[in-house]
Write a protein that holds these residues in place. Structure first.
Motif, PDB file in Angstrom:
ATOM      1  N   THR B 233     -31.175 -33.193  50.174  1.00  0.00           N
ATOM      2  CA  THR B 233     -30.566 -33.828  51.342  1.00  0.00           C
ATOM      3  C   THR B 233     -29.142 -34.266  51.010  1.00  0.00           C
ATOM      4  O   THR B 233     -28.204 -34.028  51.786  1.00  0.00           O
ATOM      5  CB  THR B 233     -31.379 -35.077  51.764  1.00  0.00           C
ATOM      6  N   LYS B 234     -29.003 -34.862  49.849  1.00  0.00           N
ATOM      7  CA  LYS B 234     -27.690 -35.346  49.430  1.00  0.00           C
ATOM      8  C   LYS B 234     -26.728 -34.166  49.255  1.00  0.00           C
ATOM      9  O   LYS B 234     -25.568 -34.225  49.682  1.00  0.00           O
ATOM     10  CB  LYS B 234     -27.826 -36.132  48.110  1.00  0.00           C
ATOM     11  N   ILE B 235     -27.222 -33.133  48.641  1.00  0.00           N
ATOM     12  CA  ILE B 235     -26.365 -31.957  48.414  1.00  0.00           C
ATOM     13  C   ILE B 235     -25.893 -31.379  49.744  1.00  0.00           C
ATOM     14  O   ILE B 235     -24.731 -31.006  49.910  1.00  0.00           O
ATOM     15  CB  ILE B 235     -27.124 -30.891  47.596  1.00  0.00           C
ATOM     16  N   LEU B 236     -26.806 -31.344  50.716  1.00  0.00           N
ATOM     17  CA  LEU B 236     -26.446 -30.773  52.011  1.00  0.00           C
ATOM     18  C   LEU B 236     -25.450 -31.649  52.755  1.00  0.00           C
ATOM     19  O   LEU B 236     -24.718 -31.172  53.623  1.00  0.00           O
ATOM     20  CB  LEU B 236     -27.704 -30.581  52.870  1.00  0.00           C
ATOM     21  N   SER B 237     -25.424 -32.918  52.405  1.00  0.00           N
ATOM     22  CA  SER B 237     -24.520 -33.817  53.118  1.00  0.00           C
ATOM     23  C   SER B 237     -23.117 -33.826  52.504  1.00  0.00           C
ATOM     24  O   SER B 237     -22.223 -34.502  52.991  1.00  0.00           O
ATOM     25  CB  SER B 237     -25.089 -35.237  53.113  1.00  0.00           C
ATOM     26  N   SER B 238     -22.947 -33.081  51.435  1.00  0.00           N
ATOM     27  CA  SER B 238     -21.617 -33.047  50.817  1.00  0.00           C
ATOM     28  C   SER B 238     -20.693 -32.165  51.665  1.00  0.00           C
ATOM     29  O   SER B 238     -21.163 -31.351  52.461  1.00  0.00           O
ATOM     30  CB  SER B 238     -21.709 -32.529  49.383  1.00  0.00           C
ATOM     31  N   PRO B 239     -19.385 -32.336  51.523  1.00  0.00           N
ATOM     32  CA  PRO B 239     -18.415 -31.653  52.386  1.00  0.00           C
ATOM     33  C   PRO B 239     -18.618 -30.139  52.425  1.00  0.00           C
ATOM     34  O   PRO B 239     -18.575 -29.522  53.482  1.00  0.00           O
ATOM     35  CB  PRO B 239     -17.073 -31.995  51.735  1.00  0.00           C
ATOM     36  N   ARG B 240     -18.859 -29.564  51.245  1.00  0.00           N
ATOM     37  CA  ARG B 240     -19.051 -28.126  51.220  1.00  0.00           C
ATOM     38  C   ARG B 240     -20.505 -27.828  50.867  1.00  0.00           C
ATOM     39  O   ARG B 240     -21.152 -28.588  50.157  1.00  0.00           O
ATOM     40  CB  ARG B 240     -18.151 -27.493  50.151  1.00  0.00           C
ATOM     41  N   ARG B 241     -21.007 -26.715  51.355  1.00  0.00           N
ATOM     42  CA  ARG B 241     -22.395 -26.359  51.074  1.00  0.00           C
ATOM     43  C   ARG B 241     -22.428 -25.284  50.001  1.00  0.00           C
ATOM     44  O   ARG B 241     -21.688 -24.303  50.096  1.00  0.00           O
ATOM     45  CB  ARG B 241     -23.051 -25.840  52.345  1.00  0.00           C
ATOM     46  N   PRO B 242     -23.265 -25.445  48.982  1.00  0.00           N
ATOM     47  CA  PRO B 242     -23.384 -24.393  47.967  1.00  0.00           C
ATOM     48  C   PRO B 242     -24.042 -23.162  48.578  1.00  0.00           C
ATOM     49  O   PRO B 242     -24.751 -23.269  49.575  1.00  0.00           O
ATOM     50  CB  PRO B 242     -24.298 -25.019  46.917  1.00  0.00           C
ATOM     51  N   THR B 243     -23.824 -22.007  47.966  1.00  0.00           N
ATOM     52  CA  THR B 243     -24.511 -20.798  48.454  1.00  0.00           C
ATOM     53  C   THR B 243     -25.843 -20.618  47.755  1.00  0.00           C
ATOM     54  O   THR B 243     -26.685 -19.849  48.194  1.00  0.00           O
ATOM     55  CB  THR B 243     -23.657 -19.537  48.215  1.00  0.00           C
ATOM     56  N   ALA B 244     -25.992 -21.323  46.627  1.00  0.00           N
ATOM     57  CA  ALA B 244     -27.249 -21.191  45.892  1.00  0.00           C
ATOM     58  C   ALA B 244     -27.582 -22.505  45.208  1.00  0.00           C
ATOM     59  O   ALA B 244     -26.706 -23.317  44.933  1.00  0.00           O
ATOM     60  CB  ALA B 244     -27.161 -20.074  44.862  1.00  0.00           C
TER      61      ALA B 244
END
Lengths: 338, 338
Positions: B233-244
């Motif tokens: 959830t935290k990762i998704l809320s960061s400005p950019r989204r990872p591809t993997a």
DNA sequence: ATGAAAGCGCTAACAT
DNA sequence: ATGTTAGCGCTTTCAT
């Protein structure tokens, strides 16, 4: 430094080995004073009597054998593991050694039994899931106390079972309550008793509602994930599509769901699913599977009680665990009639 | 009718018990003729010597204790069960009793060890997964042969481990090979040795490619499914989204995938996932998880060999199982640069 | 090559 | 209430 013996303790306490034995085993006939003295020495030295000699003199192994039948089917493992947790937990009260054997053990020698039973090194045995009658006959011949878990054997051993008729009824009833009329059926008929229970429960629920069985939607020869998948393929190829699928095991449901998804259909929007068992994995599939919980841990707990009763010569009846616990998750859609 | 003893056999063969014992145990010093006679009687009567008396006289229990630490985490169970299958299969060559204990056993008494070890009723012990140093100290004090499976203990017991550094490297390399540059990282740092291996492998692969770590995408304090979900959830809320997303265990991956799906994103179209372990369930999630296989059955097999070596006083080295086996399934998308 | 006998550590009958 | 003693069924030393 080798371990202390009962003689050492006796010497230290200035009494005879008999007295020490009496104290250790909580028997009458020791004066409070000497009892206390012995107890103090026992606990201060951390003395634990040698189990091997007790085994010999008491003619008791203090082992309970748990036999599982190795299959290539990982779903069974889930089933096993929960039972085993129940067994181990309950055994803490009893202190037996829980010894595991794989039934394929026996393929090596001429007999049907695992080594531990062959050599008489278990006070009792618990069989998980289905067991061959050949095996049970051997057990009978040897007079080994035994209990069966979730077996569909016709043999008269104390057993702990689920009522799959109630489970199937509860599952089907839920589908009907959620507005489904067109319900497909996937089961195995490999174990006649299992099949007849499941079918009875299914058709009872359907009959109450005045529903009917569509031959196109009846699959009774699923046996594993793959065949359940195939069964679902066949069901989808029939002229009409059911709104829901009843599956006799979660394993069938999970595979059949995969089939439906592979066909580009949505669960539960296009097709609803319900299973029986509540195996661990059911919570994690997408969508999470609605199912009937069979309490496997309880089965283990109860099995342990039964086998200990049997070993001690007490009566041990058959037990049927509650089989009507509906676990609602995401695989069944409510159909609203407007 | 009680069981035959070695005396009975001796009488039937017209020899002394000593001779029968020699024959049974394949010892020298018996004439071929008498040997044959005894063997015939032994096999025709199905005589198996009483194990309890051998235990007593040989001061050997013929038990191997397998201790698992009970957790509330069902994923561990999957891990266990495969190891156990390996153990049991290999044990068919040895014929020990495989006795299971739950480490929470010990909570009842003052000691840290399961009853079976406390009373010296096991010739050796195999610990599954993480064990407290307190427990291992007790084992050391008692001089019980022990081997550790997949432990991250600093103690010097023979152990069989995976190389999580190689596993993490292989996983991350695969992501990179599939065109991913923006890779998030979810791990636990609960076990320092595990964490440092995983991080080393991950960053090595990233470094080779000239990639970099984005702090927003680094989660090192996942501990179970729930916390992995939160991390995602935290990762998704960061400005950019990872591809993997690289996950240190399949369990983390499965939970994080659920989070991504709950956010309405698609796997692997929007986000790719890779894990480590190849637990049984990984095959069944949607999409099936690409992961690095840790061969748990092999771990069990090898552990059995090691413990028997140790019991017999032979050397037993540490073993590292191959940890670079990529299992490609559906959770990683290939990114094409145009 | 074979047998007699002691003993592993405990329990339980039997004395006292 | 406490002690003496004979096993449980094997292995192993020591004679023969």
């Amino acid at each position: 430094m080798s371990r202390l013996t009962i003689k050492d303790i006796a010497k230290m306490a200035g009494v005879s080995p008999t007295v020490v034995s009496f104290v250790i085993n909580g028997k009458e006939g020791v004066s409070p004073k000497t009892r206390k003295k012995v107890e103090e020495i026992v606990s201060s030295t951390n003395f634990i009597p040698n189990l091997s000699s007790r085994r010999l003199v008491l003619n008791k192994s203090f082992n309970i054998s748990v036999v599982i039948k190795s299959t290539s089917n990982p779903f069974n493992d889930f089933f096993y593991f929960e039972i085993i947790q129940g067994l181990m937990e309950k055994n803490k009260e009893y202190g037996y050694n829980i010894v595991f054997s794989d039934l394929s053990d026996s393929s090596s020698n001429s007999s049907f039994l695992p080594d531990i039973l062959e050599r008489g090194d278990a006070d009792g045995v618990i069989f998980l899931q289905q067991v061959d009658d050949l095996v049970l006959n051997s057990i009978n011949k040897r007079n080994i106390p035994a209990v069966l878990i979730d077996s569909h054997s016709t043999q008269t051993f104390p057993s702990i079972k689920a009522d799959y008729s109630i489970a199937a009824y509860t599952a089907t009833k839920h589908l009907i309550d959620m507005g489904h009329n067109d319900i497909a059926f996937i089961s195995s008929n490999f174990l006649p008793s299992f099949y007849s229970q499941v079918f009875a429960g299914f058709s009872k629920a359907l009959g109450e509602k005045g529903g009917f069985l569509s031959p196109d939607w009846m699959c009774i020869d699923a046996i594993d994930g793959e065949s359940a998948y195939d069964a679902m393929t066949k069901i989808l190829s029939s002229p009409r599509r059911p709104t829901a699928v009843f599956c006799a095991t979660d394993m069938f449901a999970i595979s059949a769901m995969k089939c439906v998804k592979d066909h580009g259909l949505k669960i539960p929007e296009d097709v609803s699913f319900i299973g029986i068992d509540d195996i661990i994995i059911s919570k994690y599939v997408e969508p999470a599977l609605t199912t009937i919980k069979i309490d496997k841990k309880a089965m283990g707990t109860i099995a342990m009680e039964l086998i200990v009763n049997k070993i001690e010569g007490k009566p041990a009846e058959n037990i049927i665990v509650p089989s009507d616990c509906l676990i609602r998750r995401g695989s069944v859609k409510k159909i609203e009639y407007i």
